[in-house]
Enzyme design. Structure first.
Site, mmCIF file in Angstrom:
data_model
loop_
_atom_site.group_PDB
_atom_site.id
_atom_site.type_symbol
_atom_site.label_atom_id
_atom_site.label_comp_id
_atom_site.label_asym_id
_atom_site.label_seq_id
_atom_site.Cartn_x
_atom_site.Cartn_y
_atom_site.Cartn_z
ATOM 1 N N CYS A 71 0.874 -1.175 0.000
ATOM 2 C CA CYS A 71 0.000 0.000 0.000
ATOM 3 C C CYS A 71 0.910 1.223 0.000
ATOM 4 C CB CYS A 71 -0.901 0.010 1.232
ATOM 5 S SG CYS A 71 -2.200 1.276 1.123
ATOM 6 N N CYS A 73 -0.017 4.196 1.704
ATOM 7 C CA CYS A 73 -0.428 5.200 2.695
ATOM 8 C C CYS A 73 0.696 5.591 3.663
ATOM 9 C CB CYS A 73 -1.684 4.770 3.451
ATOM 10 S SG CYS A 73 -1.525 3.226 4.332
ATOM 11 N N CYS A 90 -4.250 6.046 0.623
ATOM 12 C CA CYS A 90 -3.830 4.815 -0.045
ATOM 13 C C CYS A 90 -3.864 4.982 -1.558
ATOM 14 C CB CYS A 90 -4.742 3.658 0.366
ATOM 15 S SG CYS A 90 -4.922 3.481 2.142
ATOM 16 N N LYS A 117 -12.393 -5.018 3.019
ATOM 17 C CA LYS A 117 -11.780 -4.160 4.037
ATOM 18 C C LYS A 117 -12.675 -2.944 4.273
ATOM 19 C CE LYS A 117 -7.690 -1.364 4.949
ATOM 20 N NZ LYS A 117 -6.304 -1.091 4.587
ATOM 21 N N ARG A 150 -2.276 3.010 12.806
ATOM 22 C CA ARG A 150 -1.909 4.223 12.063
ATOM 23 C C ARG A 150 -0.789 4.976 12.748
ATOM 24 N NH1 ARG A 150 -7.802 5.979 9.669
ATOM 25 N NH2 ARG A 150 -8.059 4.052 8.470
ATOM 26 N N ARG A 176 -10.970 7.559 4.639
ATOM 27 C CA ARG A 176 -10.807 6.548 3.593
ATOM 28 C C ARG A 176 -12.147 6.013 3.094
ATOM 29 N NH1 ARG A 176 -5.438 6.325 4.447
ATOM 30 N NH2 ARG A 176 -4.478 5.281 6.228
ATOM 31 N N LYS A 180 -11.493 -7.661 7.024
ATOM 32 C CA LYS A 180 -10.797 -6.777 7.945
ATOM 33 C C LYS A 180 -11.706 -5.616 8.296
ATOM 34 C CE LYS A 180 -6.993 -3.656 8.083
ATOM 35 N NZ LYS A 180 -6.173 -2.791 7.360
ATOM 36 N N SER A 207 -5.442 -3.888 14.769
ATOM 37 C CA SER A 207 -4.816 -3.283 15.943
ATOM 38 C C SER A 207 -5.841 -2.951 17.034
ATOM 39 C CB SER A 207 -4.034 -2.038 15.532
ATOM 40 O OG SER A 207 -4.849 -1.123 14.832
ATOM 41 N N TYR A 256 -1.404 -9.747 15.919
ATOM 42 C CA TYR A 256 -0.197 -9.220 16.559
ATOM 43 C C TYR A 256 0.340 -10.177 17.617
ATOM 44 C CZ TYR A 256 -1.368 -5.136 13.887
ATOM 45 O OH TYR A 256 -1.636 -4.313 12.823
HETATM 46 C C1 PBG Z 1 -2.740 0.134 5.083
HETATM 47 C C2 PBG Z 1 -3.207 -0.749 6.188
HETATM 48 C C3 PBG Z 1 -3.965 -0.412 7.323
HETATM 49 C C4 PBG Z 1 -4.029 -1.560 8.119
HETATM 50 C C5 PBG Z 1 -3.352 -2.570 7.426
HETATM 51 N N1 PBG Z 1 -2.870 -2.052 6.236
HETATM 52 C C6 PBG Z 1 -4.494 0.897 7.770
HETATM 53 C C7 PBG Z 1 -5.645 1.509 7.085
HETATM 54 O O1 PBG Z 1 -6.184 1.019 6.108
HETATM 55 O O2 PBG Z 1 -6.001 2.596 7.536
HETATM 56 C C8 PBG Z 1 -4.695 -1.640 9.474
HETATM 57 C C9 PBG Z 1 -4.158 -2.713 10.362
HETATM 58 C C10 PBG Z 1 -4.521 -2.621 11.814
HETATM 59 O O3 PBG Z 1 -5.280 -1.757 12.279
HETATM 60 O O4 PBG Z 1 -4.019 -3.478 12.541
HETATM 61 N N2 PBG Z 1 -3.632 0.468 4.121
#
Ligand code: PBG
Length: 317
Positions: free
Chosen positions: A113, A115, A123, A189, A199, A211, A242, A268, A307
């Site tokens: 990605c 971002c 992104c 996602k 982030r 987003r 996700k 996360s 994690y």
């Molecule tokens: C990047 C990405 C993100 C996550 C994984 N790849 C952040 C987003 O889309 O804002 C989030 C992972 C997490 O919160 O553990 N695009």
């Protein structure tokens, strides 16, 4: 040609997509490689996880291999941001060194990605009038993907949700002779509020807006299913929902509609929730973590990005 062989290349990959049993070989450990940091920075929101220098990343990687982790996903965080040209050599170096240490015992996936690379924190690339520039985004993603795969990554994991990126990446990989490199698509996602701790780790918060114009609306099941079906049609080898637990209802339907292995990303915010509950003594962290994996597995997840993958052996998995 449909290449079903991509997920049979190594024992680590075959174990990851096994439909029988469930264990550490199906858990994917994220690793953050931050080009700009001079020493390991533990992440308060994600206990046990850090932003790594190359040296500390390799130390952690070796420890994780010794703890039985067989799947890794690398998150590159470059030192300098740009809106047009993205430098990912530092990632290539790390991948080569990881590959040297692991041989084919472990799979190295790379979150693909932009971002963390863009000044905007988005992104996608924007054109001079501030509109999403899909063609420029596709080519930026394929430059990154090729850097990763050429360096020895097992596969790429596009997480951007821009239309058409899986088809574009597949063509770019095939064109460069990497027709056996699998694509693990973040295919369903959502624009979720549960990515906050990540982030901070990836330094990728959007600098304006949000987003929601490219990630999925949490209210829309049909779009969520269509998005994964589309990635499958474009040539993704593995799909993913996700955030994980909040999307558990979609995992089995996606598998039924596409026939592909579907994973879940325990994001996360989900992981941090467990850690905070435990900190307040409202939860036994270890038991809660294993329960959360079992919930996702029951919902049909073949693999889980978590994690806590490195803790699995200690938890009896
Ligand atoms: C990047 C990405 C993100 C996550 C994984 N790849 C952040 C987003 O889309 O804002 C989030 C992972 C997490 O919160 O553990 N695009």
């Amino acid at each position: 040609m449909k290449r079903l062989q991509r997920l049979r290349a190594t024992a680590a990959l075959r174990d990851m997509v096994s439909e029988i049993g469930f264990g550490q070989s199906q858990l994917i450990q994220p690793l953050f490689l931050a080009e700009g940091v001079t020493k390991e920075e533990p992440l308060s929101g994600l206990p046990g996880n850090s932003r790594h220098t190359l040296t500390s990343l390799l130390t952690q990687f070796e420890k994780d291999l010794a703890a039985g982790v067989r799947q890794f996903i690398l998150f590159p965080v470059p030192a300098n941001k740009s809106n047009r040209s993205f430098q990912a050599e530092f990632v290539g170096t790390a991948i080569q060194q990881m590959r040297q240490r692991a041989g084919t015992d472990a799979s190295i996936w790379v979150d693909t990605c932009i971002c963390s690379f863009t000044e905007t924190g988005h992104c996608c690339v924007h054109d001079s009038r501030g509109r999403q520039d899909l063609a420029a985004t596709h080519s930026a993603l394929s430059v990154l993907a090729l850097t990763y795969v050429k360096a020895g990554a097992d596969g790429i994991a596009p997480s951007d949700m821009n239309d058409g990126r899986v088809a574009h990446l597949r063509a770019a990989l095939d064109g460069a002779g990497h027709d056996l490199a699998p694509i693990m698509s973040y295919s369903t996602k959502f624009a979720s509020n549960f990515y906050g701790p990540f982030r901070d780790a990836a330094d990728s918060a959007p600098q304006f807006g949000d987003r929601r114009s490219y990630q999925l609306d949490v209210r829309n099941r049909s779009d969520a299913l269509a998005s994964s079906r589309r990635c499958a049609e474009e040539g993704a080898d593995l799909l993913m929902v996700k955030p994980g637990q909040p999307s558990a209802d979609l995992i089995r339907p996606i598998h039924e509609q596409t026939g592909l292995p579907v994973g879940a990303y325990q994001v996360s915010g989900e992981y941090t929730s467990l850690a905070l509950l435990a900190k307040e003594k409202f939860l036994d962290f270890d038991k809660g973590l294993v329960e959360s994996w079992h919930n996702l597995r029951r919902a049909g997840a073949t693999f889980i990005i978590t994690y806590g993958a490195r803790l699995a052996r200690g938890l009896g998995l």
